[in-house]
Design an enzyme around this catalytic site. Structure first.
Site: not given
Ligand SMILES: *Cc1c(COP(=O)(O)O)cnc(C)c1O
Length: 402
Positions: A132, A202, A227-228, A376
């Site tokens: 990511f 992360d 939010y996931k 996905r």
């Molecule tokens: C969704 C996601 C993010 C999102 O970061 P935001 O700053 O909240 O937009 C960060 N790292 C990973 C691995 C993700 O999947």
């Protein structure tokens, strides 16, 4: 193995220990939602709490900050996340976004290292290629202002070879956002630490869908999304974890006023608050916290081992049902075949992935597309039924057969 029938799935739903959680969500009619790993759906408790906070705001106005403990939200939700992350309540705070928290922790490690006689030769940060992108993006920005810091973005198989006596920090994503492939969090943490470096995980794609044991695994630092799988609402506040023994000496580089020891003294010179309170920057977005608080209420009684077991069964079911198209070479599995090595979602490659996802959405089956050709599907165990997966798989098969 005999292919599962829809009746088999109905039977699994009847005996599902997590079945009651579905009624806690406000899912739109006629939708099978396989995208909760991108944005979880609305919880009933989120709506209730947002309304409650609105009422407080309406009635008590500015007095609400103290009267309703609004300023305590970061620590309060940190404590609610503790069982989800397997950490102590004082090891987590809920603030800002994942990207910003990542920057805050990496910058803290860099600042602390520069001031340390023991670690000042460790000026490299290592992270994984093809994961990511906010991780390398934020670290690139950090390296731009910390001129002696070197960032190395390397393929997974070379990661450990790159960690040596010059490495300060390794930043990794526990579940890969595309493939869902999991790192062995405990093993990788120990391997990085054995080389004298620190690790920052992360957890955006794993928290809430499987048990985590940050304290037990002696993880140094972690961040992740609200939010996931946690269903905290669009742009929900994110979390930040720092192991207790590392907290006293870790500086807050984004030293905002609310992270000061006494914000309401309005002093000219910054003195950090104790513990993780120093990682607050500015004023907490109360309505966004209310939505996350509502969602986290569900996790207080949730058995995460049961959630993981169901999530694995759902993703295995989807893979098994799509097997005819995989065997025919139409679809290609892009996630680990083994459920143990897989996070909460399933990815497949398909040349017309973008069009397929759009057509499925028109029929109420919501998944997502990631370029260039990835389908996905997120399989949240809290609101999905086995029959939902069965019905979705039939739709996918019909479309890819044409
Ligand atoms: C969704 C996601 C993010 C999102 O970061 P935001 O700053 O909240 O937009 C960060 N790292 C990973 C691995 C993700 O999947």
């Amino acid at each position: 193995m005999r292919m599962m029938t829809r009746e088999d799935c109905v039977r699994l739903d009847t005996s599902d220990p997590l079945a009651e959680y579905r009624s806690q969500f406000e899912l739109p009619d006629g939708v099978i939602y396989l995208d909760g790993n991108s944005l979880g759906p609305v919880t009933r408790s989120a709506r209730r709490l947002i309304n409650q906070r609105l009422g407080e705001w309406q009635q008590d106005l500015i007095a609400s900050w103290r009267r309703h403990d609004w300023l305590e939200y970061p620590a309060k939700l940190g404590a609610m996340l503790a069982p989800v992350l397997g950490a102590k309540a004082n090891e987590i705070t809920v603030v800002d976004s994942t990207s910003i928290n990542l920057f805050k922790l990496a910058a803290a490690v860099v600042a602390q290292g520069a001031e340390s006689d023991r670690d000042n030769h460790r000026r490299r940060i290592v992270t994984e290629q093809g994961n990511f992108p906010t991780v390398p993006y934020m670290l690139e920005g950090l390296a731009r202002i910390a001129h002696d810091v070197q960032l190395d973005v390397v393929p997974r198989e070379r990661l450990l070879a790159e960690v040596d006596e010059t490495t300060a920090l390794v930043v990794l994503t526990h579940a890969h956002y595309l493939s869902a492939e999991l790192f062995d969090l405990r093993e990788m943490t120990a391997a990085v630490q054995a080389r004298g470096a620190r690790i920052l995980w992360d957890l955006s794609h794993s928290a809430g869908v499987m048990p985590l044991h940050l304290s037990q695994s002696r993880v140094d630092y972690a961040v992740g999304c609200g939010y996931k799988y946690l269903n905290g609402g669009p742009g929900a506040p994110a979390y930040l974890y720092v192991r207790e023994d590392l907290q006293p000496t870790l500086p807050a580089v984004l030293s905002g006023w609310l992270g000061a020891a006494d914000p309401f003294a309005f002093a000219d010179v910054y003195t950090p608050a104790a513990g993780l309170d120093r990682f607050r920057c500015g004023t907490p977005p109360v309505l966004a916290y209310a939505a996350l608080e509502g969602a986290l209420a569900l996790y207080q009684s949730l058995n995460l081992s049961e959630a993981r077991a169901k999530s694995q069964q759902l993703s295995t079911l989807l893979i098994d049902l799509l097997q005819p198209a995989v065997s025919a070479g139409t679809l290609q599995l892009a996630s680990p075949q083994s459920a143990v090595a897989r996070g909460g979602h399933v990815s497949l490659r398909y040349p017309y992935a973008q069009r397929l996802i759009a057509e499925l959405a028109d029929e109420g089956v919501v998944g997502d597309y990631r370029p260039p050709d990835v389908l996905r599907f997120g399989l949240s165990p809290l609101y999905l039924r086995y029959v939902d997966v069965w019905d979705a798989a039939q739709r996918i098969l019909q479309k890819v057969r044409r």
